[in-house]
Design a protein around this motif. Structure first.
Motif, mmCIF file in Angstrom:
data_model
loop_
_atom_site.group_PDB
_atom_site.id
_atom_site.type_symbol
_atom_site.label_atom_id
_atom_site.label_comp_id
_atom_site.label_asym_id
_atom_site.label_seq_id
_atom_site.Cartn_x
_atom_site.Cartn_y
_atom_site.Cartn_z
ATOM 1 N N THR A 41 -6.531 40.965 15.952
ATOM 2 C CA THR A 41 -5.253 41.568 16.311
ATOM 3 C C THR A 41 -5.372 42.389 17.590
ATOM 4 N N CYS A 42 -6.430 43.160 17.701
ATOM 5 C CA CYS A 42 -6.589 44.060 18.853
ATOM 6 C C CYS A 42 -7.009 43.334 20.129
ATOM 7 N N SER A 43 -7.889 42.361 19.991
ATOM 8 C CA SER A 43 -8.434 41.723 21.193
ATOM 9 C C SER A 43 -7.803 40.370 21.502
ATOM 10 N N GLY A 44 -7.186 39.756 20.499
ATOM 11 C CA GLY A 44 -6.570 38.456 20.717
ATOM 12 C C GLY A 44 -7.531 37.294 20.546
ATOM 13 N N VAL A 45 -8.798 37.593 20.272
ATOM 14 C CA VAL A 45 -9.789 36.530 20.066
ATOM 15 C C VAL A 45 -10.573 36.804 18.789
ATOM 16 N N ASN A 46 -11.127 35.750 18.249
ATOM 17 C CA ASN A 46 -11.982 35.838 17.086
ATOM 18 C C ASN A 46 -13.234 36.635 17.454
ATOM 19 N N LEU A 47 -13.738 37.426 16.531
ATOM 20 C CA LEU A 47 -14.901 38.277 16.774
ATOM 21 C C LEU A 47 -16.088 37.478 17.289
ATOM 22 N N PHE A 48 -16.431 36.397 16.609
ATOM 23 C CA PHE A 48 -17.626 35.660 17.005
ATOM 24 C C PHE A 48 -17.402 34.783 18.233
ATOM 25 N N ASP A 50 -15.768 35.998 20.734
ATOM 26 C CA ASP A 50 -15.993 37.030 21.745
ATOM 27 C C ASP A 50 -17.488 37.296 21.934
ATOM 28 N N ILE A 51 -18.215 37.364 20.834
ATOM 29 C CA ILE A 51 -19.670 37.569 20.939
ATOM 30 C C ILE A 51 -20.300 36.408 21.690
ATOM 31 N N GLN A 52 -19.888 35.208 21.369
ATOM 32 C CA GLN A 52 -20.418 34.023 22.053
ATOM 33 C C GLN A 52 -20.082 34.046 23.539
ATOM 34 N N ARG A 53 -18.858 34.438 23.869
ATOM 35 C CA ARG A 53 -18.448 34.525 25.278
ATOM 36 C C ARG A 53 -19.312 35.529 26.029
#
Length: 144
Positions: A41-48, A50-53
């Motif tokens: 909700t806050c970042s607009g992307v899935n947590l993992f 984002d970690i992968q990115r």
């Protein structure tokens, strides 16, 4: 500070480690599913995702800034399996880690040679301007 801020800071500090949602939930004393939804909700992307990115971005830096083997870069950014790292890297960038390094080395060499050619051109131009200026000054002083 709210949970999402704490989670983002935790990810920024630990993305190169083998972290799990359980690790984050334990660290923040919160429910896993709640944290996962909150991050999305806050970042607009899935947590993992984002970690992968973040891992791939750091891998790009390492590939260009060092002569480390691909396996060493993979381990440095948190991938235990270099073959999996190469697949993820290719999916994200469109090329393998070696292709990425080689492509940017060619660009780096081109830029260096282009810059060298520019310096040479500038030096010749500078010499021509100085020589022309001296010729003009010399001809002016001969008349007076």
């Amino acid at each position: 500070m709210c949970s999402s801020d704490l989670m983002v800071r935790y990810v920024e500090r630990n993305y190169c480690k083998n972290i799990t949602l359980q690790d984050i939930a334990t660290q923040l004393h919160a429910n896993q599913s709640y944290l996962s939804r909150l991050y999305k909700t806050c970042s607009g992307v899935n947590l993992f995702d984002d970690i992968q990115r973040r891992r791939i971005a750091k891998a790009k830096e390492r590939l260009l800034a060092s002569d480390w083997k691909v396996q060493a870069v993979a381990e440095y950014v948190g991938f235990e399996d270099s073959a999996y790292f190469s697949r993820v890297f290719k999916k994200e960038t469109g090329m393998s880690p070696k292709e990425y390094r080689n492509a940017h080395e060619k660009n780096k060499n081109f830029c260096n040679s282009t810059f060298h050619n520019f310096r040479c051109w500038f030096y010749v131009f500078y010499q021509a301007v100085i020589y022309s200026t001296l010729e003009i000054l010399h001809s002016v002083f001969i008349f007076f």
